[in-house]
Every structure is written in structure tokens, then in C-alpha cells.
Design an enzyme around this catalytic site. Sequence first.
Site, PDB file in Angstrom:
ATOM      1  N   HIS A   1      -7.359  -2.021  22.206  1.00 41.64           N
ATOM      2  CA  HIS A   1      -7.431  -1.669  20.780  1.00 41.64           C
ATOM      3  C   HIS A   1      -7.591  -0.169  20.592  1.00 41.64           C
ATOM      4  O   HIS A   1      -8.396   0.478  21.247  1.00 41.64           O
ATOM      5  CB  HIS A   1      -8.514  -2.463  20.040  1.00 41.64           C
ATOM      6  CG  HIS A   1      -9.923  -2.221  20.459  1.00 41.64           C
ATOM      7  ND1 HIS A   1     -10.688  -1.190  19.952  1.00 41.64           N
ATOM      8  CD2 HIS A   1     -10.729  -2.894  21.321  1.00 41.64           C
ATOM      9  CE1 HIS A   1     -11.906  -1.248  20.474  1.00 41.64           C
ATOM     10  NE2 HIS A   1     -11.961  -2.264  21.310  1.00 41.64           N
TER      11      HIS A   1
ATOM     12  N   GLU B   1      -9.776  -3.763  15.908  1.00 38.81           N
ATOM     13  CA  GLU B   1     -10.540  -4.792  16.617  1.00 38.81           C
ATOM     14  C   GLU B   1     -12.015  -4.726  16.255  1.00 38.81           C
ATOM     15  O   GLU B   1     -12.685  -5.749  16.126  1.00 38.81           O
ATOM     16  CB  GLU B   1     -10.368  -4.615  18.135  1.00 38.81           C
ATOM     17  CG  GLU B   1     -11.011  -5.719  18.970  1.00 38.81           C
ATOM     18  CD  GLU B   1     -12.466  -5.463  19.351  1.00 38.81           C
ATOM     19  OE1 GLU B   1     -13.124  -6.387  19.843  1.00 38.81           O
ATOM     20  OE2 GLU B   1     -12.948  -4.320  19.146  1.00 38.81           O
TER      21      GLU B   1
ATOM     22  N   HIS C   1     -20.401   1.519  21.749  1.00 35.57           N
ATOM     23  CA  HIS C   1     -20.660   1.752  20.319  1.00 35.57           C
ATOM     24  C   HIS C   1     -21.660   2.873  20.060  1.00 35.57           C
ATOM     25  O   HIS C   1     -22.276   2.907  18.991  1.00 35.57           O
ATOM     26  CB  HIS C   1     -21.157   0.474  19.632  1.00 35.57           C
ATOM     27  CG  HIS C   1     -20.174  -0.634  19.631  1.00 35.57           C
ATOM     28  ND1 HIS C   1     -20.475  -1.891  19.138  1.00 35.57           N
ATOM     29  CD2 HIS C   1     -18.890  -0.718  20.063  1.00 35.57           C
ATOM     30  CE1 HIS C   1     -19.421  -2.683  19.272  1.00 35.57           C
ATOM     31  NE2 HIS C   1     -18.447  -1.992  19.844  1.00 35.57           N
TER      32      HIS C   1
END
Length: 464
Positions: free
Chosen positions: A287, A333, A431
Site C-alpha cells: 500500500h 489501506e 505508525h
Amino acid sequence: MKNNYKVNSKLVLLFVIACTSFGFSQSTDQLQIKKLYDTALTEGKGYDWLNYLSNQIGGRLSGSIQAQQAVNYTKSQLDSLGVDKVWLQPVMVPKWVRGTPEFAYFETSPGATTNVPICALGGSVPTPPRGIKANIIEVEGIEQLAILGKEKIEGKIVFFNKPMDATQIDTFTAYSNCVDQRYAGALEASKYGAFGVIVRSMNLRLDDYPHTGSMGYGDQVESERIPAAAISTNAAELLSTSLKLNPEIKFFFKQNCKQFNDVESYNVIAEIKGSTTPEEVIVVGGHLDSWDLGDGSHDDGAGCVQSMEVLNLFKKTGYKPKRTIRVVLFMNEENGLRGGNKYAEVAATNNEKHIFALESDSGGFTPRGFTFDSSDKDFEKVLEWKSLFEPYLIHSFKKGFSGADIGPLKKEGLVLAGLRPDSQRYFDHHHAENDTFEHVNRRELQLGAASMASLIYLVDTYGF
């Protein structure tokens, strides 16, 4: 007696031919796979592509200018490989913007405050302009909310502090077992009158990086939605200890995020047409979008450039596939899966025949093997190829999850797979602000690309 001799001679001859053919096939496969690994390690382009994506473009949140820059860049690089076709597939994606940096502290007594590293969760509503300040209640998972009830939660900030299980060797299992508090924590806590939620970052390491990630409100009306943020693991430990000493601690946080209307973006697609059965499609992808705190090198710039590298390796080694090999760089995504759903929708509309799909979305670390979402029969066939990967220390072939973006393609007879690198360091960066290019090793990245190309070569050669 003479007839028996002739029959036996024929059987021996057939056996010798079979063994010779098998040996030739094995030798051909070994040579081609070695060529793919050698080329990836000496002439691969993936690391340089990732350098540009990470350091010249940066974080690529869906709907952002950076996401569009990534679309333009990867399309241009795929065009330069001289493959048969490169195109953009339009898809509408959500546009969420973080806004000015978040700020948080906890207060043990009037004027005695400790600042806390914090970030808004993707999709969260903002706090009021002056922030939220309230007493805090700690829980270890969503299930505890019902036990505490509205009486103990109403008017407070819920602190979800369920850590990832350090005893799980498979860190993705540890992640899966507690990520519900991040995704659904705000929705569930709001039902008991909470003012907001903060969540322990999904990270096995103790550090000062808050990790974002998607969260959702379901069909909850906007007026009932409460803000949600993540705090670092060190901050979670400190806050938990402080609450045990002083349950009357107040927590303050302020965030200015905003959800806009959907905007148009694109999946980036390129393919080499098959020479004999072009109607059969093999997909490889990652992604292209990422979160905005770091530059998305591991999640999932690595998977994108590894997928692009598959086409590059086939071109460089002169391999001409029988089936159509298609790279798809999926958009969105992280906070919607719109790209994966759109690709599957268009494939179904066009009656395309996909036989295999492989995704890389677990970081650019040393590859250890693959997981397969398939029938037992197809998995048994895959296991026959395992010995070809053992010289490269790719030992782990298991049934399991493949990838989020290729999941919508799933149907009977289609084999899905995921590259599985060593996962022990992945959630240190996932993240977070430290998901950056310097944490990706060139050799590890290229080994992953070669492993993907080798598996696709075998599927293309032998099919299912």
C-alpha cells in the site's frame, strides 16, 4: 520371459526419464531463483526508490499532496522499466488531517503537571478548542467498561492500558489481541458517558513515541463522538503508576484534527503480459499510503518498492512470464481499504481471472518466509517449493493471513500470500514518528524483493 524383459526395460527407461526431467526442472528453478537473488542484491532499485519516497516525499496520508506525489513518482518509475502497461485506477479516499501538534499532560495536584507524548488516532474528532481536562479511569481492555458501568466512567477520560503480550513470539498475534482498544475504544467508552479516550501505543518496546492508527465510530452520530488519542508506552507506564498512588489525577489533552469530504486518488498498476496464458493474472503489491508521523518506510514503502522490484528483476534477468504479472500499489489501506476494495471490484466487473496474489505489508526486515491463505491441496503444492528457499534462510511456510489489500480478491481457488519478515522490531516503528528510512537495511529489503520474485516465478511456472 523376453516380453517381461521388454516391459521392465520400458519401466526403467520411463523412470530414468522422469528422474532426469525432475532433476532438470529442479536445476532450472534453482538457477533462476539464484539469478533473481543475485540481481536483487547487486542491481536492485528498490532501496533507491524507497529513499526518494521517504526523504523527498515523506508521509503519504490518503488524500494528501504527498500521497499524490507518491502516485506520480511510482508511476514514472514503473514507466521507466519498459513493462507492457502502466496505468492509474481512480478511487475515492477519505481525507483526514491531523492539524497542529497535539498536547497533553496529567496533573497530580493544582499546578503540578507532567507532559505526555501524544498523538491523535486517525479518524478521531478534535477536542474542544481549549482541550479536555477530566479525571481519568484506567482499564485493561474494552470488556472492563461494562464491569465498571456508567456510574464510574461518565464524565471521565478512559485510559486503555492493555499492553501487547511480550510472551508472543509472533508479534502480529500480540498486536491483534489488543488493537481493538485502539480501533473501537472511543465508540464503546462513549456509550458510558466518557469525555474522551487515550490508548497505550501498540508497541512492545518502552519508548517515548506515540503510535497512531485508525479508529472508527461506526454509524454513531457526530454529536456523540468523543476524541481519541494514543500515548507512548513510557507515558502509559508512568500514568498507570501515578494513578495507583493518586486516583484523583486529572488528564488534559488537546488536538485539532479534522475529517474532510472524500477526494479522488489512485491505485498505481503496472504489468508484464503473459506469453502463453495472459488471461491468468498474478498480483503482487503493497500500500502506497502511510501515516503522517514518520515517512512510512517500513509501513508500507518497503512493500511497494519490493513489489515494483519484482517487475524490475524479471526484466533484468530476461525472464518472460507465462501468465500476466501485475503490480498494484494500493491507496488507502491505513484508514479505509478503499484501494483494495476498488481493485477487487474492477477485477470482478472485468471478469479477470486471478490465480495468485502476494502482498508485502510487514516491514522491510529480513524475510523469514510466507503465509498462505489457500486450500490444503494448494498449500501442499506450495510446500514442495520450500526446499528451493532454504539456501536463502526462508524457512517459514505456514497457512495464515495474507494481506489486507488483497483480501477483497478472495474467492474459491485463488491463493493469497503474504511475505513474512522477522517481526521483532516492526512494532517499534509501526505508525510512529520513527518509521523512517534510516531504519531500513538495504540488504534486508532486497532479500525480501528477491523472495517475492522467486515465489511468483514458481507460481507462474507451475500454477495451481
